[in-house]
Scaffold this active site. Structure first.
Site, short mmCIF file in Angstrom:
data_model
loop_
_atom_site.label_atom_id
_atom_site.label_comp_id
_atom_site.label_asym_id
_atom_site.label_seq_id
_atom_site.Cartn_x
_atom_site.Cartn_y
_atom_site.Cartn_z
N HIS A 190 0.87 -1.20 0.00
CA HIS A 190 0.00 0.00 0.00
C HIS A 190 0.90 1.23 0.00
O HIS A 190 1.48 1.58 1.03
CB HIS A 190 -0.91 0.00 1.23
CG HIS A 190 -1.90 1.12 1.25
ND1 HIS A 190 -3.22 0.95 1.55
CD2 HIS A 190 -1.76 2.45 1.02
CE1 HIS A 190 -3.86 2.10 1.50
NE2 HIS A 190 -2.97 3.05 1.18
N HIS A 250 1.53 5.35 -1.68
CA HIS A 250 1.14 6.51 -2.50
C HIS A 250 2.42 7.11 -3.09
O HIS A 250 3.30 7.56 -2.34
CB HIS A 250 0.44 7.57 -1.65
CG HIS A 250 -0.86 7.09 -1.08
ND1 HIS A 250 -2.07 7.28 -1.70
CD2 HIS A 250 -1.13 6.39 0.05
CE1 HIS A 250 -3.03 6.72 -0.97
NE2 HIS A 250 -2.48 6.18 0.09
N LEU A 251 2.49 7.13 -4.42
CA LEU A 251 3.68 7.72 -5.07
C LEU A 251 3.37 9.07 -5.72
O LEU A 251 4.28 9.75 -6.15
CB LEU A 251 4.24 6.76 -6.14
CG LEU A 251 4.99 5.53 -5.63
CD1 LEU A 251 5.47 4.68 -6.81
CD2 LEU A 251 6.17 5.91 -4.75
N ASN A 257 -5.34 7.27 -6.08
CA ASN A 257 -6.11 8.48 -5.75
C ASN A 257 -5.41 9.75 -6.22
O ASN A 257 -5.07 10.63 -5.45
CB ASN A 257 -6.45 8.54 -4.25
CG ASN A 257 -5.22 8.56 -3.35
OD1 ASN A 257 -4.16 8.09 -3.73
ND2 ASN A 257 -5.36 9.10 -2.15
N HIS A 284 -4.74 -0.73 5.75
CA HIS A 284 -4.31 -0.01 6.97
C HIS A 284 -5.22 -0.28 8.18
O HIS A 284 -5.87 0.63 8.72
CB HIS A 284 -4.18 1.50 6.74
CG HIS A 284 -5.20 2.11 5.82
ND1 HIS A 284 -6.55 2.03 6.03
CD2 HIS A 284 -5.06 2.82 4.69
CE1 HIS A 284 -7.18 2.65 5.06
NE2 HIS A 284 -6.31 3.14 4.23
N ASP A 298 1.38 2.55 3.46
CA ASP A 298 0.52 3.72 3.29
C ASP A 298 1.32 5.01 3.40
O ASP A 298 0.82 6.04 3.89
CB ASP A 298 -0.65 3.74 4.29
CG ASP A 298 -1.77 4.68 3.83
OD1 ASP A 298 -1.73 5.14 2.67
OD2 ASP A 298 -2.68 4.96 4.62
#
Ligand code: DOR
Ligand code: ZN
Length: 356
Positions: free
Chosen positions: A12, A14-15, A40, A180, A252
């Site tokens: 999990h 976010h890049l 997202n 998460h 996350d």
């Protein structure tokens, strides 16, 4: 003391995109062989075309970094496993074409639950969604869920349990990942339903609400789902330390500029130094022998990566080996990003382990 991990996986992550992608992706590419990349963005990644383009932009970003820093590409070998955002425009036909092209991960955000979830789903169990889940199940896709209701902030994950139960029983062959995990009251569901799994972050197993609001307000520790009670933290930590067979590691890591954090954006940027912090934690609790399962083996099995990720065949032949050593290292104070900066979890702190 040293430990070598084989093929660490972050399930999990976010890049983001653009300059922020360039600033954060190298941290994950150095330490992990693959990661599940969250969709997202604005606009959301909700079609085969956008998923392919996003995946390519991540690969390009890492290649540019390797070139600019004269680093061998093998040391940054990294497979982005891009998840598809379930929006109103995601049809069964789109799902099928995504699955056929190797995009097997879906991400469900309840509308309004977190950062960039305006395009999320208002009615998770309506007939249109059920039709999608049915196709996802037949295609062997995996449903990753941000499991929170719109209720009182500390009860949101628990309240979402009703939906998880209904999903798990209605689609028994669909693998569902509670992302998460943050509330000890969700843990029994993992035991109860064969098709329900979870990811655990470093922050939910090491921090609690006191770290956000127990002293001066600390917006760097503000995330969704919010950090909860010491009892929750302890129960989640035990799942991780035992490498419970239903959980895998998903950081996350969610970078936001300092300005956005000051305005209240939810997200903890943990990507720098994740593995040394996990080694430090597992060592402290005499559980180093379970770290390999927690950061790789469980995910390989749960997500069946060897079956649907083409590259996973070569990971087996020439694994990405990450050696960690018990010697002190310092977490960077900040990471520059355009004309701002990003503050990592435990910025500037000394930790007991480092990546060799
Ligand atoms: O804290 C969070 N940040 N939780 C999420 O679910 C989204 C993420 C983000 O994208 O910033
Ligand atoms: Zn996330």
């Amino acid at each position: 003391m040293q430990i070598t991990l084989k093929n660490p996986l972050d399930m999990h992550l976010h890049l983001r995109d653009g300059a922020m992608l360039d600033a954060v992706a190298p941290f994950s590419a150095k330490s992990f062989v693959a990661a599940v990349i969250m969709p997202n963005l604005t606009p959301p990644i909700d079609s085969l075309e956008s998923a392919k383009a996003y995946k390519q932009s991540i690969v390009d970003s890492i290649h540019s970094y390797a070139k600019a820093h004269k680093q061998p590409l093998e040391s940054l070998a990294f497979e982005p496993l891009c998840a598809l955002y379930i929006t109103d425009s995601l049809t069964p036909k789109v799902l099928e074409s995504c699955a056929n092209s190797g995009f097997k991960l879906l991400k469900l955000y309840p509308k309004g639950a977190t950062t960039n979830s305006d395009n999320g789903i208002a009615q998770v169990m309506d007939s249109k969604m059920r039709a999608l889940f049915s196709v996802a199940q037949d295609q062997g896709m995996i449903l990753c869920i941000h499991g929170e209701s719109g209720g009182f902030v500390l009860e949101r994950e628990m309240e979402f349990g009703v939906v998880l139960r209904e999903l798990a029983t209605s689609f028994p062959r669909l693998k569902i990942i509670v992302e998460h995990l943050s509330d000890h009251r969700t843990i029994p569901l993992l035991e109860e339903y064969d098709n329900l799994y979870a990811t655990l972050t470093l922050h939910h197993i090491t921090l609690d609400l006191n770290d956000v609001a127990g002293g001066m307000l600390c917006h760097h520790h503000f995330c969704k789902p919010v950090l909860k009670t010491p009892k929750d933290k302890q129960a989640l930590l035990e799942l991780a330390l035992n490498a419970h067979k239903k959980v895998s590691f998903g950081s996350d890591s969610a970078p936001h500029s300092l300005e956005s954090k000051q305005k209240g954006a939810a997200g903890i940027f943990s990507a720098p130094a994740l593995l040394p912090q996990l080694a430090e934690l597992f060592d402290k609790h005499n559980a180093l022998h379970n770290l390999q399962a927690f950061v790789s083996d469980n995910a390989m099995r749960i997500y069946e990566l060897a079956c649907w990720v083409e590259a996973a065949k070569s990971w087996e032949k020439s694994p990405k080996l990450i050696t960690l050593e018990k010697s002190p290292s310092k977490i960077p104070e900040s990471i520059p990003c355009l004309d701002s900066s990003l503050r990592p979890l435990r910025a500037g702190e000394m930790i007991a382990w480092r990546e060799v």
